[in-house]
Design a protein around this motif. Structure first.
Motif, mmCIF file in Angstrom:
data_model
loop_
_atom_site.group_PDB
_atom_site.id
_atom_site.type_symbol
_atom_site.label_atom_id
_atom_site.label_comp_id
_atom_site.label_asym_id
_atom_site.label_seq_id
_atom_site.Cartn_x
_atom_site.Cartn_y
_atom_site.Cartn_z
ATOM 1 N N ARG A 1 -0.704 -25.263 -2.073
ATOM 2 C CA ARG A 1 -1.253 -24.779 -0.863
ATOM 3 C C ARG A 1 -0.511 -23.988 0.036
ATOM 4 N NH1 ARG A 1 -5.917 -28.698 -0.628
ATOM 5 N NH2 ARG A 1 -6.574 -27.866 -2.524
ATOM 6 N N ASP A 2 0.902 -24.287 0.099
ATOM 7 C CA ASP A 2 1.826 -23.450 0.813
ATOM 8 C C ASP A 2 2.457 -22.354 0.255
ATOM 9 O OD1 ASP A 2 1.244 -25.300 2.835
ATOM 10 O OD2 ASP A 2 2.497 -26.769 1.962
ATOM 11 N N SER A 3 1.976 -22.049 -1.119
ATOM 12 C CA SER A 3 2.788 -21.045 -1.844
ATOM 13 C C SER A 3 2.503 -19.715 -1.475
ATOM 14 C CB SER A 3 2.461 -21.192 -3.343
ATOM 15 O OG SER A 3 1.406 -19.953 -3.656
ATOM 16 N N THR A 4 3.563 -18.752 -1.719
ATOM 17 C CA THR A 4 3.529 -17.330 -1.159
ATOM 18 C C THR A 4 2.227 -16.662 -1.769
ATOM 19 O OG1 THR A 4 5.119 -17.019 -2.974
ATOM 20 C CG2 THR A 4 5.912 -17.369 -0.873
ATOM 21 N N ALA A 5 1.888 -17.004 -2.928
ATOM 22 C CA ALA A 5 0.782 -16.065 -3.648
ATOM 23 C C ALA A 5 -0.337 -16.089 -2.659
ATOM 24 C CB ALA A 5 0.461 -16.757 -4.707
ATOM 25 N N VAL A 6 -0.655 -17.030 -1.691
ATOM 26 C CA VAL A 6 -1.570 -17.371 -0.962
ATOM 27 C C VAL A 6 -1.587 -16.034 0.027
ATOM 28 C CG1 VAL A 6 -2.781 -18.564 0.767
ATOM 29 C CG2 VAL A 6 -2.168 -19.735 -1.153
ATOM 30 N N SER A 7 -0.308 -15.831 0.546
ATOM 31 C CA SER A 7 -0.469 -15.113 1.502
ATOM 32 C C SER A 7 -0.507 -13.355 0.866
ATOM 33 C CB SER A 7 1.064 -14.947 2.419
ATOM 34 O OG SER A 7 1.968 -14.871 1.301
ATOM 35 N N VAL A 8 0.059 -13.365 -0.348
ATOM 36 C CA VAL A 8 -0.231 -11.988 -1.008
ATOM 37 C C VAL A 8 -1.542 -11.775 -1.248
ATOM 38 C CG1 VAL A 8 0.250 -10.700 -3.010
ATOM 39 C CG2 VAL A 8 2.121 -12.055 -2.098
ATOM 40 N N HIS A 9 -2.278 -12.599 -1.707
ATOM 41 C CA HIS A 9 -3.582 -12.343 -2.279
ATOM 42 C C HIS A 9 -4.777 -12.530 -0.912
ATOM 43 C CE1 HIS A 9 -2.329 -12.068 -6.091
ATOM 44 N NE2 HIS A 9 -1.966 -13.472 -6.164
ATOM 45 N N GLY A 10 -4.360 -13.257 0.108
ATOM 46 C CA GLY A 10 -4.870 -13.211 1.236
ATOM 47 C C GLY A 10 -6.259 -14.171 1.006
ATOM 48 N N ILE A 11 -5.847 -15.200 0.027
ATOM 49 C CA ILE A 11 -6.915 -16.095 -0.376
ATOM 50 C C ILE A 11 -6.746 -17.257 0.425
ATOM 51 C CG2 ILE A 11 -7.931 -17.471 -1.987
ATOM 52 C CD1 ILE A 11 -7.288 -15.470 -4.192
ATOM 53 N N VAL A 12 -7.394 -17.495 1.404
ATOM 54 C CA VAL A 12 -7.194 -18.707 2.324
ATOM 55 C C VAL A 12 -7.594 -20.020 1.309
ATOM 56 C CG1 VAL A 12 -7.531 -20.026 4.426
ATOM 57 C CG2 VAL A 12 -7.542 -17.499 4.189
ATOM 58 N N TYR B 1 -3.229 9.202 -8.275
ATOM 59 C CA TYR B 1 -4.808 9.590 -8.514
ATOM 60 C C TYR B 1 -5.776 9.312 -7.636
ATOM 61 C CZ TYR B 1 -2.798 9.935 -13.334
ATOM 62 O OH TYR B 1 -1.936 10.456 -14.201
ATOM 63 N N LYS B 2 -5.457 9.418 -6.361
ATOM 64 C CA LYS B 2 -6.057 9.340 -4.999
ATOM 65 C C LYS B 2 -7.170 8.522 -5.051
ATOM 66 C CE LYS B 2 -5.076 14.260 -3.974
ATOM 67 N NZ LYS B 2 -4.458 14.887 -5.366
ATOM 68 N N ILE B 3 -6.537 7.174 -5.412
ATOM 69 C CA ILE B 3 -7.792 6.194 -5.235
ATOM 70 C C ILE B 3 -7.446 5.307 -4.147
ATOM 71 C CG2 ILE B 3 -8.518 4.196 -6.455
ATOM 72 C CD1 ILE B 3 -7.618 5.473 -9.123
ATOM 73 N N SER B 4 -8.551 4.875 -3.586
ATOM 74 C CA SER B 4 -8.449 4.301 -1.939
ATOM 75 C C SER B 4 -8.060 2.715 -2.491
ATOM 76 C CB SER B 4 -9.698 4.127 -1.296
ATOM 77 O OG SER B 4 -9.718 2.852 -0.591
ATOM 78 N N LEU B 5 -6.906 2.206 -1.664
ATOM 79 C CA LEU B 5 -6.424 0.983 -1.894
ATOM 80 C C LEU B 5 -6.857 -0.094 -1.158
ATOM 81 C CD1 LEU B 5 -2.601 1.962 -2.726
ATOM 82 C CD2 LEU B 5 -4.432 1.032 -4.200
ATOM 83 N N SER B 6 -7.986 0.192 -0.388
ATOM 84 C CA SER B 6 -8.292 -0.710 0.440
ATOM 85 C C SER B 6 -8.929 -2.131 0.188
ATOM 86 C CB SER B 6 -9.694 -0.282 1.265
ATOM 87 O OG SER B 6 -10.736 0.102 0.300
ATOM 88 N N ASP B 7 -9.192 -2.356 -1.337
ATOM 89 C CA ASP B 7 -9.425 -3.588 -1.820
ATOM 90 C C ASP B 7 -8.407 -4.235 -2.508
ATOM 91 O OD1 ASP B 7 -12.093 -3.379 -0.866
ATOM 92 O OD2 ASP B 7 -12.631 -2.094 -2.478
ATOM 93 N N ARG B 8 -7.007 -4.060 -2.326
ATOM 94 C CA ARG B 8 -6.222 -4.587 -3.293
ATOM 95 C C ARG B 8 -6.096 -6.058 -2.912
ATOM 96 N NH1 ARG B 8 -1.148 -3.350 -6.361
ATOM 97 N NH2 ARG B 8 -2.556 -5.006 -7.369
ATOM 98 N N HIS B 9 -5.651 -6.766 -4.102
ATOM 99 C CA HIS B 9 -5.452 -8.141 -3.961
ATOM 100 C C HIS B 9 -6.339 -8.822 -3.845
ATOM 101 C CE1 HIS B 9 -1.250 -7.174 -4.777
ATOM 102 N NE2 HIS B 9 -1.151 -6.555 -3.478
ATOM 103 N N THR B 10 -7.537 -8.590 -4.290
ATOM 104 C CA THR B 10 -8.708 -9.591 -4.555
ATOM 105 C C THR B 10 -8.791 -9.122 -5.914
ATOM 106 O OG1 THR B 10 -10.481 -8.239 -4.222
ATOM 107 C CG2 THR B 10 -9.713 -9.359 -2.279
ATOM 108 N N ALA B 11 -9.305 -10.242 -6.747
ATOM 109 C CA ALA B 11 -9.495 -9.877 -8.215
ATOM 110 C C ALA B 11 -10.598 -8.880 -8.366
ATOM 111 C CB ALA B 11 -9.642 -11.284 -8.852
ATOM 112 N N LEU B 12 -11.536 -8.936 -7.718
ATOM 113 C CA LEU B 12 -12.553 -7.982 -7.905
ATOM 114 C C LEU B 12 -12.074 -6.475 -7.640
ATOM 115 C CD1 LEU B 12 -15.137 -7.686 -9.307
ATOM 116 C CD2 LEU B 12 -16.265 -8.019 -7.207
#
Lengths: 649, 239
Positions: B99-110, B196-207
């Motif tokens: 629950r406290d792992s760093t991955a949580v903060s990277v992915h923004g998955i609460v 390749y000029k792709i918007s990165l706004s959705d990074r770090h959610t799987a979808l």
């Protein structure tokens, strides 16, 4: 459930027309979730003419798409270039027609293909959305072209409607004059109905019962789809292919109502009945084509009213009305070349009327008839036929050479006339020119000889002030009078240009570069640093002037005196210099965008629309403005190279 | 041909894996998936005819032996089109000890936030395999994601993924081979997206990452196609 990708699609759609009319997040999210993201490498085809539309239309997420019409010779002609946030391919869906244009990716592009199911469901709930689609389809140049192309392919009858009279504006116009209906009864065979339609040269026939109540309608389209394809026999009863129930309207609905109904139900024909339901007798039929005829007809009515006006007060009210017409045109995105020619003929007609008032006043003062031939000339933007809003007067008078003895007397007569005319124009709402560039100023009321000298002076003494004068006076155009005198002036200018031309043209070119081109970064305009218009963008000086000045010097260099309008100048230049044709066409397009923007803003704020606060623009407007800067800069560098201005500076 | 031999070898090796339960003990949902023909498309077939699923797994970390799946996102490509209706997205509850792992903060998955619909691993895999079918799997550094999924499958008593796999990082190298000017780090998803000029706004959610990868794939394929001067064949991409 928040699907992140659909959420991004929603975020993009919610700010752009027509989706911004949908203020219900859930409804728009439903549309977003059904979007297909389509990748188009550069040069690939999105759709081609003749293809049926598959239940989708397109929004450009990034990149750009060009629409081409294909001529009979197979030649591709560019109709429109669309950029980020623009919508295309929607007309064939609503009209249930095949694509007429070829759509190709001009850059590597990402498109959102919006599914129409789901979208169509929104239409009944958002009248503004429907209205937007209806008006943009009826008004914009692209759609006008599509209509035209569609009409050319399937010629339909031209019924009545053209005799519409009445000074009402389009949005208020009532559709009283639908065409008398062509009807048949339910026991008619399809072949009988088709014959009747051909006899009367109409595109639809209404099936009625004994009481004349409409029970069904058949259009050309049904005959094509259901008969020509062999689906039904010609001997079958008409009731087998008719569309029912019939969508009816009351006789007193407005044009706008009809347009909305047509888009909402996807119909090209509506039936008028006494009480607006199908339970009362039929009174008429109105088609999409009739609407277009009504629309094209309107400015002519205004011009006729102007010529009948007896007072300047009535002229003023007519000019107010034409400004409302202008607003409707702008909202409906009617093509700028059409709008400018309509507004110019209205302005010209008002000017002529004021001159007639002036001549009558001279008579009344006992001054008699004009003592010599003369022409009244408009200058600047009105001279270029580009004036949309009522701006300051810029005009001049030229009279024939009369010899030394009579000169002073003749000039005094015309000055007095000009005094009256400018006063009347002022009463109509054209303010006096603050720089006094008006025919009532003795400097600008001259004989042919006087004007020749004046122009020679401007062309030989290339001072900064003279260059400023040329930018107004070189765009003269006769609007009333003998008609031969402005031509004499033009010939003189071209004679003067021989020999010492290069120096003059170079100075003129230099003047065209006086206004630094606007920055090209998005949301990052060159705004005025100080003064009354601090932090505003000077649309006229920074974007429009460079284009008009450049067009003028280039057209003078090409010795084309009769071309007086900035877009036509660029069109002519495109023909003369094929190697620069693309740039010239872009410049013409950019100029159209700027004129439109200025007029829209001016109407909104009730001023000349010259100064813009970047934040008051919509997203689309900012985008258009930004796109128009590129041709401005490129035209300026073309001038620099051509006249080697870097050496002069 | 070479690829087929290699795959057969791999299949044999995997079936000898001691952690692997026998085929007779596979759960029904995996058996259904495994019994699909899973044939390799012929090399001369047009690549755009292939059924392609772009996927991304979010995990608690980068060590397949220790870390666990947090979510799985996937998009299906049909030619040059991504249908948002046909996307796959599923979240697993965050494991107690992480629950406290760093991955949580990277992915923004609460952890266990109400924003997501959570599912259990078995239903996730069952739904995912039904979604995946025989499609070609595409992903960025996809080897890791496949490994994570295979381990999760093994834990459920199922066999591994049988699909053909395409790595966009390798595809990018095919177009722009690494060298002095383009060190390996240049093939990270962020770097490529920027190139390749792709918007990165959705990074770090799987979808979101699947979406970026899908656009990257399309842009890379069109550049490869330009390089080859023809519409791409299966062998152009995998060869």
């Amino acid at each position: 459930m928040a699907n992140q990708v659909a959420q991004r699609v929603y975020d993009f759609l919610k700010d752009i027309p027509p989706f911004h009319f949908v203020d219900n997040e859930e409804a728009l999210l439903r549309v977003a979730r059904r979007v297909e993201v389509q990748y188009q490498p550069i040069g690939t085809t999105v759709f081609a003419p003749g293809e049926p539309p598959r239940d989708r239309f397109f929004v450009i997420r990034e990149g750009s798409v060009e629409l081409f019409s294909i001529g009979e010779d197979g030649e591709e002609r560019l109709v429109e270039r669309l950029g980020e946030g623009e919508v295309f391919g929607i007309r064939p869906l609503l009209a249930e027609d095949n694509y007429l244009f070829l759509a190709k990716a001009a850059e590597e592009s990402l498109l959102y293909a919006v599914n129409t199911e789901g979208f169509k469901e929104l239409l009944p709930n958002y009248p503004q959305l429907t209205n937007y689609l209806a008006t943009s389809m009826a008004g914009s140049s692209r759609y006008a072209l599509e209509y035209q192309a569609a009409r050319n392919r399937e010629p339909e009858g031209n019924w009545g409607g053209t005799d519409y009279t009445g000074p009402d504006l389009l949005e208020l116009q009532r559709v009283h004059r639908a065409r008398p209906p062509i009807t048949c009864t339910a026991d008619a065979r399809i072949v009988d109905a088709a014959k009747r339609m051909t006899e009367h040269n109409v595109g639809s026939i209404v099936v009625v019962d004994k009481k004349d109540h409409p029970i069904g309608i058949i259009t050309d389209r049904d005959l094509r789809r259901k008969i020509a394809t062999g689906l039904k026999s010609l001997d079958a009863l008409i009731t087998e292919i008719m569309n029912e129930p019939v969508i009816c309207i009351r006789p007193d609905v407005t044009v706008a109502d009809v347009q909305i109904m047509m888009v909402r139900y996807g119909l090209h024909h509506l039936v008028q009945t006494e009480d607006g339901t199908n339970k009362s007798p039929i009174t008429g039929v109105i088609s999409e084509h009739d609407l277009l005829v009504l629309q094209g007809n309107n400015p002519a009515v205004l011009v006729r009213e102007i010529s009948r006006a007896k007072t300047t007060a009535y002229l003023r009210s007519l000019r107010d009305r034409s400004e409302r017409l202008l607003k409707v045109y702008l909202e409906r995105e009617v093509s700028i070349s059409f709008i400018t020619s309509v507004m110019s003929s209205i302005n010209d007609e008002i000017t002529r009327k004021c001159i007639k008032f002036g001549l009558a006043r001279m008579q009344a003062d006992g001054m008699g008839n004009p003592p010599a031939l003369f022409d009244w000339m408009t200058l600047g933007s009105q001279g270029r036929e580009e004036q949309l809003l009522r701006t300051d007067q810029d005009n001049a008078l030229i009279f024939e050479d009369v010899g030394k003895k009579r000169h002073a007397e003749v000039k005094a007569w015309f000055l007095k006339l000009a005094g009256y005319v400018t006063e009347y124009l002022h009463e109509v709402g054209f303010d006096y020119c603050p720089g006094d560039m008006m025919a009532s100023n003795p400097l600008w009321c001259l004989s042919v000889g006087g004007w020749k000298e004046q122009f020679s002076f401007w062309m030989n003494e290339n001072t900064r002030e003279n260059m400023l004068h040329t930018s107004i006076f070189f765009d003269y155009r006769g609007v009333w009078g003998d008609g031969s005198l402005p031509g004499k002036l033009t010939r003189h200018i071209f004679t003067e240009l021989e020999g010492k031309s290069s120096r003059f043209l170079a100075s003129l070119g230099l003047a065209a570069l006086d206004n630094p081109s606007p920055l090209t970064f998005f949301r990052n305009f060159v705004v005025e640093r100080s003064g009354e218009h601090k932090d505003q963008f000077d649309l006229k000086a920074r974007a429009m002037r460079p284009l008009t000045d450049a067009a003028r010097v280039l057209i003078l260099e090409a010795r084309k005196g009769q071309v007086n309008n900035t877009f036509r100048r660029y069109e002519t230049l495109a023909e003369l210099e094929p190697q620069n044709a693309e740039l010239y066409r872009e410049a013409a397009d950019a100029y159209e965008v700027l004129i439109r923007l200025r007029a829209l803003i001016g109407l909104e704020r009730n001023d000349s629309g010259r100064f813009i606060k970047p934040e008051e623009l919509t997203r689309t407007q900012r985008l258009l403005l930004r796109n128009s800067f590129r041709p401005v800069r490129e035209i300026q560098s073309l001038l620099e190279v051509r006249f080697q201005l870097n050496f002069l500076r | 041909m070479e690829g087929k031999d290699w795959l057969d070898k791999l299949r044999n090796a995997l079936s000898l894996n001691p952690r692997q339960k026998g085929a007779d003990q596979w759960p029904d949902w995996y058996r259904k998936y495994a019994e699909l023909p899973h044939q390799l498309a012929p090399g001369k077939q047009a690549f755009r005819e292939l059924d392609v699923v772009v996927l991304d797994a979010e995990t608690t970390g980068l060590n397949p032996r220790k870390d666990q799946l947090l979510s799985l996102g996937a998009l299906r490509l049909r030619g040059h089109t991504i249908r948002l209706k046909e996307c796959f997205e599923a979240y697993l509850p965050t494991p107690e000890e992480l629950r406290d792992s760093t991955a949580v903060s990277v992915h923004g998955i609460v952890p266990n936030s109400l924003r997501y619909r959570y599912t259990d691993l078995t239903s996730l895999m069952e739904e995912f395999l039904a979604y995946l079918g025989e499609a070609v799997i595409v992903g960025h550094h996809i080897g890791f994601d496949v490994e994570m999924i295979n381990r999760a499958l093994a834990g459920l008593g199922a066999g591994p993924l049988k699909n053909r796999v395409l790595d966009t990082a390798l595809l990018a190298q095919k177009i722009h081979p690494p060298g002095y000017w383009t060190p390996q780090g240049e093939y990270a998803l962020d770097k490529l997206a920027r190139r390749y000029k792709i918007s990165l706004s959705d990074r770090h959610t799987a979808l979101g990452d699947s979406y970026i990868t899908a656009i990257l794939l399309l842009k890379l394929l069109s550049r490869l196609s330009e390089k080859r001067g023809r519409d791409l064949l299966v062998e152009d991409v995998f060869g």
